[in-house]
Write an enzyme that holds these catalytic residues in place. Sequence first.
Site, mmCIF file in Angstrom:
data_model
loop_
_atom_site.group_PDB
_atom_site.id
_atom_site.type_symbol
_atom_site.label_atom_id
_atom_site.label_comp_id
_atom_site.label_asym_id
_atom_site.label_seq_id
_atom_site.Cartn_x
_atom_site.Cartn_y
_atom_site.Cartn_z
ATOM 1 N N HIS A 150 0.840 -1.202 0.000
ATOM 2 C CA HIS A 150 0.000 0.000 0.000
ATOM 3 C C HIS A 150 0.881 1.261 0.000
ATOM 4 O O HIS A 150 0.910 2.013 0.976
ATOM 5 C CB HIS A 150 -0.849 -0.080 1.279
ATOM 6 N N GLU A 255 -1.206 1.082 -5.161
ATOM 7 C CA GLU A 255 -0.975 -0.110 -4.329
ATOM 8 C C GLU A 255 -1.039 -1.353 -5.199
ATOM 9 O O GLU A 255 -2.105 -1.713 -5.683
ATOM 10 C CB GLU A 255 -2.049 -0.168 -3.237
HETATM 11 C C1 BG6 Z 1 -6.964 1.965 0.491
HETATM 12 C C2 BG6 Z 1 -8.430 1.671 0.354
HETATM 13 O O1 BG6 Z 1 -6.248 0.852 0.054
HETATM 14 O O2 BG6 Z 1 -6.637 2.198 1.856
HETATM 15 C C3 BG6 Z 1 -9.240 2.824 0.946
HETATM 16 O O3 BG6 Z 1 -8.745 1.467 -0.998
HETATM 17 C C4 BG6 Z 1 -8.802 3.073 2.384
HETATM 18 O O4 BG6 Z 1 -10.618 2.505 0.911
HETATM 19 C C5 BG6 Z 1 -7.299 3.309 2.410
HETATM 20 O O5 BG6 Z 1 -9.495 4.201 2.878
HETATM 21 C C6 BG6 Z 1 -6.723 3.560 3.816
HETATM 22 O O6 BG6 Z 1 -7.052 2.533 4.660
HETATM 23 P P1 BG6 Z 1 -6.637 2.594 6.194
HETATM 24 O O7 BG6 Z 1 -7.198 1.378 6.837
HETATM 25 O O8 BG6 Z 1 -5.122 2.606 6.235
HETATM 26 O O9 BG6 Z 1 -7.203 3.875 6.730
#
Ligand code: BG6
Length: 281
Positions: A150, A255
């Site tokens: 990510h 990601e």
């Molecule tokens: C992304 C998702 O990968 O991560 C989003 O597609 C999400 O929907 C984002 O808001 C952040 O996620 P988190 O759990 O780190 O706040």
Amino acid sequence: MSQGAGQAATVSLRNSVGSKLEVAKHGAHVLTWSPGVNEESVLFVSPAAKFGPQDAIRGGIPICFPQFGPRGALEQHGFCRKNNDWAIAKQDEKSVEFELKDSESTRASAWPHTFQVNYLVELTDEGNLATKMKVKNTGSEQFTFTCALHTYFGVGDISSTSVEGLRGCEYEDSLQGGKVLQEQEDAIRFEGEVDRVYGPTPQEIEIKDQSHKRRICIFKSSSFPDAVVWNPWIEKSQKMADLPDDAYKRFVCVEVGAIRQPVSLQPQQEWEASQAISVKS
Ligand code: BG6
């Protein structure tokens, strides 16, 4: 091992051309990567990121495993990014390999399988960042998983940033309940929240950051068939305690992952996927 950004225990690497990398042991989480001498990190880390043992660090490269997002019974993005049991399996001056095995807590989760994840982070001689993820089913029953790296890429200004290479790809638009659409644009630009799972995609995706006058090239192996493009924009940023209200302007997440089609592993079977990131002016 030293205390790095936000007091997390980190491993720091530097190669002969002065490229630098810092990885937190918590979550085997890449925090910073500078391709050249005295260059700022290409990765964005929120100034309000939390580094506690139960936290998911906002920025860098969180590992989403064994579940991407809310696609299963586990907590959002799975348990790996918050896990403190990552061990260093190997290290030299330009690479470090982390390893995570199932534990009492993972076996008590909604994904109770016996597994081993190895995550290799490497600075190449050219200063690029290469990561490789391996998953092995070390148990006696088949399991499935979804996953992603990510990555939060720092950009000068999201309004003059575009993501290219996805034209013609199918995507699920998370902002429209997962509606499946086809990308019509050569360049995806940002004028509001974007949250899409593209897949399958070509192996190369590029981020054009006009204000830094640079292109970030992402190359992924075919075993990462998918790619998420995410920017939370104004309202969502305001709701995120670990992200300053205007910080959405300074990053985009692209990601790489295996998301739309879960990966299935038989006992003793292994899966491997990688990404390499480079910067060009
Ligand atoms: C992304 C998702 O990968 O991560 C989003 O597609 C999400 O929907 C984002 O808001 C952040 O996620 P988190 O759990 O780190 O706040």
